[in-house]
Design an enzyme around this catalytic site. Structure first.
Site: not given
Lengths: 367, 367
Positions: A42, A262
């Site tokens: 999956k 940042y």
């Protein structure tokens, strides 16, 4: 996905070693004492690419049973393993039965409504299905009350071709957790009502809990790709099947006191040299690695400095010789030296999240 | 990506509202006092789909300038906006120049090596480029030393067709941070050496810092999609352009003392009812939401209980009427009621990470 040509070195790279996945799968089977193993594929085979991983397991490792989460994943998978057994963990919903029949996909039936829906539509042909009993995770699967009702309803059972009964462990990553034994006892009691029908309980962690947990089919996922589902050392024979490398975009010298990135969250405390690498959180390398992640380069560990940006990170290369690293060079973010376990420990992300978190932007290379 | 047919309700859904992206883009332009705005569409347009977002902005909002991170993204983008100006933020590397020329893509040149490489190969035709000056983030861009050298090298400048000079703010999400003013002053000083060449400094946060920061071209990203780049309230006219909904797979009643999910981290303190939803961390909904995330359903907030699994979550529906929710119903994970700001606050993920973190498994619907 696209057919445009572009230079292979303009992106970061996710390399997936299919031979290692095959070896890991075989090791899982051996750790399960020879019990047959299905493959959990999956979520695009845990991010590693279902289109490549599933046929490799089918053709080269003899894997015959595959599990996915939803019907869309199953229908895509069917193209790549035309003769495999495919189970859908989410089960079946109104309107979905014809798709299961057409593509020869088996639902994992999770409650009495799903069982009745499947039984009503398929009573004539009785295509195979699995029944999922909840033994204590309280997620999907028949509740204890429903389990009792189903065990007593032999008429309903007679409408079904039950190819597998299964349950799922909540705490297999914590071998000492008492819920493991409770679930084992609950599931064992259920299996006695379904003699002759194969039973399945163990995921990767369950395989390592020992023979009592193995039943007839184990369902490894994480360990097939080289992750460790247990607090104990990774079993021999399980190797990392993934490698993420980023490229150096630029080098930069910093004076004492200059900040990086940042929010200016990292300050040079000595004359420093940094390299900017072309991987960021949009690739799945999240800000939980801010100022704590590690990368590996030619035997050196290079720490992340500052915040992870959307498309890049900065690493401290001050301790390298100046000529040792240049733009275009590859730095390892995950693989042999930076294992899933290490990355998980510094970031608090689970190994599963790091693996399934890899994004589409990587250039993918299979070997 | 694939052409198989499967029922639309077998997956969770990411709905992207292109009209809102267009409106948000126009609002950005208006917030920037009419300054032209480029669109940041790197990382698959912040996860929202570059193939749909870029042409919508070009055709319906008049956006003419687009920025992506790497050359592969630019070459893919070129197919969808054949006449737009496309910049590659990572710049140019040996062997890449012919791709830039062939696809009419402009590199953002980040250091003297990149400038010299571009100048040497393109001196005859002088295709357009941008120059990135680092004004204080210490990431990509010419360092102060290189900036000085470049300003003094008029011979090198004469080999280039500089269409844009730019820099990038480190702290635009913190309006009071002193680095904003420092970067503004540094960049303003640089622009004086390039009269007549358009200049660009402001990202979404920079737009909100005021007119001094706007120059000739702003470069919104987050705010175009409805995120808030500032600690202040979201500006009027910016609306969420994303909506993630999961489907109820199963309902389950719990007795007092029963636990939910992996690790048994949530215990029912009253007779409880939970719904299992088909979204997990493999979809980008990470375990930082364990026992703290919220979902929205018909005016109710339904909290996440237990750990987020790879393919599902459990939410507490005890306070709903029993008939109010059924398998197949849609629950909002992100959108009008669960905003990026709310999801960011409870999870500690940045809004940017939540947005770019959406994975391929969602069914995507554009409206």
């Amino acid at each position: 996905m696209t057919c445009e040509a572009f230079p292979s070195d303009c992106q970061a790279t996710l390399t997936i070693d299919l031979d290692r996945i095959i070896t890991n799968y075989r090791t899982c089977r051996s750790l399960a004492g020879g019990t047959d193993c299905a493959a959990m594929v999956k979520a695009d085979a845990y991010g590693m690419g279902i289109e490549q991983v599933a046929p490799a397991l089918y053709n080269k490792a003899g894997c015959r049973n595959f599990f996915v989460a939803n019907l869309a994943e199953a229908i895509k998978l069917r193209r790549h393993v035309p003769d495999a057994i495919i189970y859908v963990l989410n089960g079946v919903f109104p309107g979905h039965v014809p798709y299961f029949i057409q593509h020869r996909i088996r639902p994992v039936l999770n409650d009495l409504d799903q069982i009745q829906l499947w039984a009503a539509v398929t009573a004539a042909d009785r295509p195979a299905c699995a029944i999922h009993f909840d033994s204590g995770i309280n997620r999907l699967g028949l509740s204890p009350q429903e389990t009792g009702a189903f065990i007593g309803d032999t008429t309903l059972q007679a409408c079904l071709n039950i190819a597998l009964i299964m349950s799922h462990l909540a705490c297999s990553d914590a071998p000492e957790h008492p819920l493991n034994l409770t679930q084992l006892q609950n599931f064992t009691a259920i299996t006695r009502h379904f003699p002759g029908i194969p039973a399945s309980l163990a995921n990767s962690g369950g395989i390592l809990l020992g023979p009592d947990y193995h039943f007839d089919l184990a369902r490894p996922g994480l360990m097939m790709f080289g992750g460790n589902p247990s607090p104990r050392p990774l079993p021999d024979g399980i190797q990392a099947a993934y490698h993420i490398s980023g490229k150096v975009l630029q080098l930069r010298d910093l004076r004492i006191g200059e900040t990086v990135g940042y929010g200016a969250t990292w300050t040079a405390e000595r004359p420093s040299r940094i390299a900017i690498i072309n991987v960021g959180y949009a690739d799945g390398y999240l800000q939980v690695f801010n100022n704590c992640g590690q990368t590996a380069y030619k035997g050196h560990m290079l720490p992340i400095v500052g915040r992870v940006s959307m498309d890049m990170i900065a690493v401290d290369i001050t301790d390298l010789e100046v000529t040792e690293i240049s733009p275009g060079d590859d730095v390892e973010l995950l693989g042999e030296h930076i294992t899933l376990e290490m990355a998980s420990e510094v970031s608090t992300l689970s190994q599963y999240e790091i693996l399934t978190g890899v994004k589409e932007r990587y250039q993918r290379v299979y070997k």
